[in-house]
Design an enzyme around this catalytic site. Structure first.
Site, PDB file in Angstrom:
ATOM      1  N   HIS A   7       9.610  -5.459   5.363  1.00  0.00           N
ATOM      2  CA  HIS A   7      10.106  -5.717   6.722  1.00  0.00           C
ATOM      3  C   HIS A   7       8.947  -6.043   7.670  1.00  0.00           C
ATOM      4  CE1 HIS A   7      13.746  -3.899   5.088  1.00  0.00           C
ATOM      5  NE2 HIS A   7      14.398  -4.236   6.199  1.00  0.00           N
TER       6      HIS A   7
ATOM      7  N   HIS B  43       9.114   4.186   5.776  1.00  0.00           N
ATOM      8  CA  HIS B  43       7.856   3.811   5.131  1.00  0.00           C
ATOM      9  C   HIS B  43       6.745   4.723   5.627  1.00  0.00           C
ATOM     10  CE1 HIS B  43       8.413   0.147   2.732  1.00  0.00           C
ATOM     11  NE2 HIS B  43       9.333  -0.212   3.603  1.00  0.00           N
TER      12      HIS B  43
ATOM     13  N   ASP C  30       1.788   1.982   4.412  1.00  0.00           N
ATOM     14  CA  ASP C  30       2.587   0.825   3.968  1.00  0.00           C
ATOM     15  C   ASP C  30       2.641  -0.243   5.049  1.00  0.00           C
ATOM     16  OD1 ASP C  30       3.048   2.518   1.882  1.00  0.00           O
ATOM     17  OD2 ASP C  30       5.118   2.976   2.432  1.00  0.00           O
TER      18      ASP C  30
END
Length: 414
Positions: free
Chosen positions: A300, A343, A347
């Protein structure tokens, strides 16, 4: 002095250059240029303003530097005009430029100058025809070939990588560590900020809005084929790298709210079916896709950041509102990803760093044309070398209506 010009500037001796300097009113620099530094015709044609300002010449008077360079450029243009006659046979004037049988005068002039060690001279008219767009020099005369077939290949490349990514996500879900054995790792942000249940949906909403903005820019941009080709090439490469990182490293689930456990999908056909579900849903929770184990690194964040950089790169600098909105959506989207505890911070940080570096490196190489035809580019950057070999410099931000006007509109406008 007029008789000596028939010899050709390149063949002038130091004595002839001395006469030319005196004729142009630069008598005080004869000793410096001709006596001390033995300036002849060939070196005079290579003279630049930087040479006059820097050692060993170091002329201090600004007005003299400008006037001398004006005279030198005038002489260079005269030399180029004589070179036209020597290089080829003149044909009738076309659009204000002299054309030859096998090419334009502009091309031959530059080839002749480079072959003789002379820097190409930009005339005042050429500088006026050049423009700047988005802080970069705009190509006015060169036509950018859209190369739709390459765009189709890059689209196919990105589509295949998305399919591979979906399949790898199925594999890593099967290997997700058991939360009872491997609890969430310590993370300063996740430990300090309480989880917001609706935050991940907001992060994906930011991505949707950014996608719509980019699609509008892409639709109106005159070089939309090149833009979309670059987007697919970069997205495909980053997600291919993500396939490797999330497959080789299985991190523990970042939050207790995620009910994740190793899920076996059965035979290969069941895995492919699950991968198709992820692929068709774009890997988004808004479309009902729920995955576990694909943490290193955040997909994302990659999408949000890449779209942001494309929007800000391919819109004019004075579109401040669009640029601000794009950055706000990017940064808020990253914040919502972390606030949802979907996350780890590492990350998101690695995703942002890799995406921005790859975007900047790609565009730096493309804009400077440093590696377009080099052997090193074909080895280390094969996709870049293939997709960008015919793109000569920065892409000008020019916009226009993508569809031709209907017949009745043409009649009304006429």
């Amino acid at each position: 002095m007029h008789g000596s010009r028939q010899v050709g500037v390149e063949g002038w001796s130091t004595k002839q250059v001395t006469g030319w300097l005196r004729e142009q009113g630069f008598r005080e620099y004869v000793d410096l240029l001709c006596s001390k530094h033995r300036l002849d015709g060939a070196s005079l044609l290579c003279l630049s303003e930087a040479d006059l300002r820097s050692p060993p010449l170091e002329i201090k008077v600004l007005g003299d530097i400008k006037r001398l360079m004006l005279a030198v450029r005038r002489l260079q243009r005269q030399h180029t005009a004589l070179a036209y006659i020597e290089v080829g046979t003149l044909s009738p004037m076309h659009n204000g430029r002299i054309d030859f049988g096998n090419g334009s005068a502009d091309v031959k002039r530059r080839d002749y100058q480079y072959s003789n060690g002379v820097r190409p001279v930009t005339t005042v008219g050429e500088e006026q025809r050049s423009a700047y767009s988005n802080g970069k020099r705009k190509q006015c005369c060169a036509r950018l070939d859209p190369e739709y077939w390459k765009t189709s290949l890059s689209t196919l490349y990105a589509t295949l990588v998305c399919g591979v990514t979906s399949f790898v996500m199925v594999l890593v879900h099967e290997r997700v560590p058991d939360m009872r054995t491997y609890p969430p790792l310590p993370d300063i942000f996740l430990d300090s900020v309480p989880r917001i249940p609706w935050a991940f949906a907001m992060a994906e909403a930011c991505g949707v809005v950014l996608s719509l903005i980019f699609l509008l820019v892409l639709l109106m941009h005159k070089h939309r084929s090149i833009l979309f080709r670059r987007l697919c090439s970069l997205m495909g490469t980053v997600f291919l790298l993500r396939c490797v990182t999330m497959f080789v490293t299985s991190l523990s689930v970042p939050g207790h709210h995620l009910q994740c456990s190793g899920k076996v999908y059965g035979d290969m056909w069941a895995k492919v079916q699950r991968a198709l579900d992820i692929w068709s849903g774009f890997g988004m929770s808004l479309t009902g896709v729920q995955t576990c184990g694909d943490y290193m690194f955040s997909g994302h964040t990659v999408v949000l950041t890449m779209l942001n950089f494309f929007v800000t790169e391919y819109t004019p600098r004075n579109w401040n509102f669009i640029h601000t909105m794009s950055w706000v959506l990017n940064l808020f989207g990253i914040f919502f990803i972390l606030a949802a505890h979907e996350h780890y911070s590492i990350d998101v940080f690695i995703a942002f760093y890799i995406t921005t570096r790859l975007f900047l490196y790609y565009h730096t190489l493309a804009n400077t044309q440093a590696y377009h035809h080099s052997r090193r580019a074909r080895i280390w950057f094969p996709l870049f070398s293939f997709f960008e070999c015919n793109v000569t410099g920065p892409i000008p931000n020019e916009y226009g209506w993508p569809f031709s006007k209907p017949a009745f509109m043409k009649i009304l406008l006429e």
